[in-house]
Design a protein around this motif. Structure first.
Motif, PDB file in Angstrom:
ATOM      1  N   LYS A 121       0.902  -1.138   0.073  1.00  0.00           N
ATOM      2  CA  LYS A 121       0.049   0.092   0.033  1.00  0.00           C
ATOM      3  C   LYS A 121       0.804   1.106   0.051  1.00  0.00           C
ATOM      4  O   LYS A 121       0.503   2.193  -0.966  1.00  0.00           O
ATOM      5  N   SER A 122       1.898   1.424   1.055  1.00  0.00           N
ATOM      6  CA  SER A 122       2.666   2.452   0.956  1.00  0.00           C
ATOM      7  C   SER A 122       3.507   2.610  -0.179  1.00  0.00           C
ATOM      8  O   SER A 122       3.752   3.885  -0.700  1.00  0.00           O
ATOM      9  N   THR A 123       4.088   1.635  -0.767  1.00  0.00           N
ATOM     10  CA  THR A 123       4.769   1.519  -1.795  1.00  0.00           C
ATOM     11  C   THR A 123       3.998   2.134  -3.190  1.00  0.00           C
ATOM     12  O   THR A 123       4.359   3.015  -3.765  1.00  0.00           O
ATOM     13  N   ALA A 131      -3.270   9.551   2.210  1.00  0.00           N
ATOM     14  CA  ALA A 131      -3.143   9.753   3.442  1.00  0.00           C
ATOM     15  C   ALA A 131      -2.820   8.155   3.745  1.00  0.00           C
ATOM     16  O   ALA A 131      -3.643   7.122   3.753  1.00  0.00           O
ATOM     17  N   ASP A 132      -1.626   7.884   4.408  1.00  0.00           N
ATOM     18  CA  ASP A 132      -1.119   6.638   4.782  1.00  0.00           C
ATOM     19  C   ASP A 132      -1.323   6.382   6.136  1.00  0.00           C
ATOM     20  O   ASP A 132      -0.766   6.974   7.038  1.00  0.00           O
ATOM     21  N   GLU A 133      -2.333   5.591   6.398  1.00  0.00           N
ATOM     22  CA  GLU A 133      -2.801   5.199   7.794  1.00  0.00           C
ATOM     23  C   GLU A 133      -2.973   6.545   8.790  1.00  0.00           C
ATOM     24  O   GLU A 133      -2.334   6.721   9.654  1.00  0.00           O
ATOM     25  N   PRO A 134      -3.920   7.624   8.369  1.00  0.00           N
ATOM     26  CA  PRO A 134      -3.822   8.698   8.976  1.00  0.00           C
ATOM     27  C   PRO A 134      -4.345   8.740  10.328  1.00  0.00           C
ATOM     28  O   PRO A 134      -3.813   9.532  11.537  1.00  0.00           O
TER      29      PRO A 134
HETATM   30 MG   LIG Z   1       2.618   1.101   4.941  1.00  0.00          MG
END
Ligand SMILES: [Mg+2]
Ligand SMILES: Nc1ncnc2c1ncn2[C@@H]1O[C@H](COP(=O)(O)OP(=O)(O)OP(=O)(O)O)[C@@H](O)[C@H]1O
Lengths: 260, 389
Positions: free
Chosen positions: A84-86, A204-207
């Motif tokens: 996901k972050s990638t 938004a990455d795990e905000p």
């Molecule tokens: Mg991640």
């Protein structure tokens, strides 16, 4: 400010007595930027990303196809390490894909030079991280201003952005350093920073990953309001199904693929 | 714009040229915040650049000052022509190599010469010298002004100038030992004449085993315009002797010592600049390693290479600037030390035109030390910086 937060957009804001809750009229929303005949603002085809660490190849992304319509609030869920972050790093031009195409606003990232990719982060894509990632030596205001500075724009906040700060509930915390703010407040400052240049897309990455339920609710409500009110396209990574419920649509990732 | 909707007034919106001042202020705030975040490292960097600047300025100040004072004293004698023993060079402390008999010969046979007198010079170690003179003849030329005491009365008398008196805290009537001999201070004269310490010429000749020998001969002309004529005639009489008009001699003195000093100054500047470079390099390198995350954040917010380079070089510039000011102040300290703690012939001047030169050297060294760390900062992967704690 006004040219990016769309001067045509004049939302009505009504606060309740505590000044916290906001009712928005969303009937006359227009997209942030002139649409390319209703093309998706994000278009991903056959995206692969392989990390080479020593002898082992890690296929972080394994053929992603994704269309995100303009103005959508999309939640991305998936196990840890599913890529996901990638995906976010590639969408924001922070990391190059191994293969496949990514188009933002109809423009192919692979065709951009590094200056254009930098400009993409200045104007089109804003990041919000789980760890807030505020600069610890600057106040909340300066953390936001430095992003305006980076974009080469005036540092003063205009009325519209001041309203956004009110809406975020941090207007009175602007002169505090991050360590003097609660996690929820820090995350709201980070959101303000991410949208101060009026980007069309917010990643938004795990905000809410570090926030308690109450603060999570505040932040999620805000994201939904930004989406409804300003027409911001939002992609949000989350592990939490309740958080995903705030979004218009949820996709699931596993092993570098979208599985539903 | 839809009908019936009035555009909002945005008083906060200013043209970007207005925002420029604040902009600089803001970036400076980040820079100062970074500098204050690691006060010890910042202090050491400033100190290193300060020492670098002081090294250069002190050396330049001492070489200029000593040279100026030497030529001032040489001119202060009041002679028009100088004769030195054959084979001597301008700066050397001469051996007594000329016969006293030459004085009479020159006075009688060279037209326009009104006074001819000589001196013997004995090194006291370092740059200090004891100079033997025929006081009556020398005074006729140099016109000593006594601040205390007066001319020689006895063989073991010495005269000292104000500078030496102050430095060694000597007064008329004090005793001191030079060249294994006890001396009594008989007079203190205004500085800028010939030398710092004078004794009787015959006393010094005997003491050094050179009776009747001189190391320099001074000729006074009836009119300074005749100096060259005297030189020409004297060269005829004394072939092989270095004979100069005072103008020639002082320019020679300056040129030969400047040549020598230039190389020395060059070496010291090189060493100083390398020290400054290394310290700034280390400081910036560790700063960037520490700030990996911060730089990643800025990149994720759209900061490009130029923004990051600009920030880092400004930081270096601030350190260098403070270091330069510190170094200049420190140089006044060394000047005070020179005046109060080291041998009389070392004089340190404040050479203002070397301030910008030194500043440029310090800034260039610091900037060079920032290049590699800065490139590392620009190249480093923002996603890694952001993903790890
Ligand atoms: Mg991640
Ligand atoms: N810089 C890197 N070098 C090598 N491998 C990496 C790198 N970044 C990510 N990976 C690997 O790529 C895969 C996907 O990582 P990614 O961070 O995208 O997962 P994620 O879905 O965001 O996980 P999480 O929910 O834990 O944040 C993982 O196996 C991870 O170890």
């Amino acid at each position: 400010m006004s040219e990016s937060l769309n001067p045509n957009l004049q939302p009505e804001i009504v606060r309740n007595e505590s000044g916290e809750h906001i009712v928005l009229s969303t009937d006359n929303l227009e997209p942030l930027h002139t649409p390319v005949v209703n093309a998706p603002i994000i278009q991903v085809r056959l995206l692969m990303k392989t990390y080479r660490t020593g002898e082992v190849d890690v296929h972080a992304l394994n053929g992603i196809d994704l269309d995100v319509p303009r103005g959508q609030f999309l939640a991305i869920v998936g196990t840890s390490g599913s890529g996901k972050s990638t995906l976010f790093n590639i969408l924001g031009g922070l990391a190059p894909p191994t293969s496949g195409t990514v188009k933002i606003n109809g423009r192919d990232l692979a065709m951009m030079n590094s200056t254009e990719r930098t400009d993409l982060r200045k104007r089109t894509v804003g990041f919000v991280f789980q760890k807030y990632n505020l600069l610890p030596t600057l106040t909340a205001r300066q953390n936001i201003q430095i992003v305006r500075d980076i974009a080469g724009r005036p540092l003063d906040f205009d009325d519209q952005f001041k309203e956004v700060l009110e809406m975020l509930g941090i207007a009175r915390r602007m002169d505090h350093k991050p360590r003097a703010l609660s996690g929820g407040e820090q995350q709201r400052v980070a959101i303000a920073r991410a949208i101060v240049n009026g980007p069309a897309i917010l990643l938004a990455d795990e905000p809410t990953g570090n926030l308690d339920t109450k603060n999570s609710d505040i932040v999620l409500t805000l994201l939904r309001d930004l989406n409804k009110r300003l027409g911001q396209t939002i992609l949000m990574i989350t592990h939490n199904p309740e958080a995903a419920a705030y979004a218009d649509r949820t996709i699931q990732m596993r092993d570098g693929k979208i599985v539903g | 714009m839809r009908p019936g909707r009035t555009p909002k007034v945005t008083p906060g919106h200013r043209p970007s040229s207005r925002g420029n001042g604040i902009l600089k202020l803001l970036v400076n705030k980040l820079i100062f915040a970074n500098l204050l975040h690691r006060p010890l490292r910042t202090f050491l960097s400033v100190l290193a650049i300060g020492v670098e600047v002081t090294m250069i300025l002190t050396l330049v100040g001492v070489s200029h000052g000593t040279l100026d004072a030497t030529s001032r004293r040489a001119r202060g004698v009041g002679n028009d022509v100088l004769i030195r023993p054959p084979g001597s060079i301008a700066l050397s402390l001469t051996s007594a190599g000329m016969s006293e008999k030459l004085l009479v010969k020159l006075k009688d046979e060279v037209p326009h010469v009104t006074i001819a007198t000589g001196s013997v010079v004995q090194s006291l170690g370092g740059l200090d010298t004891l100079t033997g003179v025929d006081f009556t003849a020398m005074n006729a030329m140099a016109k000593f002004k006594f601040l205390a005491g007066g001319p020689f009365q006895q063989d073991q008398d010495i005269l000292i100038d104000e500078h030496y008196a102050k430095q060694k805290k000597l007064h008329v009537g004090n005793h001191l030992k030079l060249v294994n001999q006890d001396w009594t201070v008989r007079g203190v004269y205004e500085e800028g004449k010939l030398a710092h310490i004078l004794c009787k010429v015959d006393v010094l000749q005997n003491l050094t085993g050179n009776p009747g020998k001189l190391s320099q001969i001074y000729l006074k002309a009836d009119n300074p315009a005749n100096a060259q004529a005297i030189v020409d005639k004297a060269k005829e009489l004394l072939p092989g002797y270095p004979i100069y008009t005072m103008e020639e001699f002082t320019s020679l003195l300056t040129a030969s010592s400047v040549g020598l000093l230039d190389q020395f100054v060059g070496v010291v500047i090189g060493v100083a600049a390398i020290v400054g470079f290394i310290v700034v390099f280390m400081a910036m390198y560790t700063a960037i390693l520490e700030r990996t995350r911060e730089i990643g954040i800025l990149k994720s917010c759209g900061a490009g290479p130029s923004y990051i380079l600009n920030m880092l070089f400004r930081e270096t510039f601030v350190i260098a600037l403070i270091g330069i000011v510190f170094g200049i102040l420190l140089t006044y300290g060394t000047q005070w030390l020179m005046q109060h703690a080291v041998p009389a012939s070392l004089v340190q001047e404040t050479v203002y035109y070397w301030w910008p030169i030194t500043a440029a050297i310090a800034i260039a060294g610091a900037a060079l030390g920032t290049v590699v760390p800065a490139i590392k900062a620009v190249r480093q992967d923002a996603t890694e910086a952001l993903s790890y704690e």
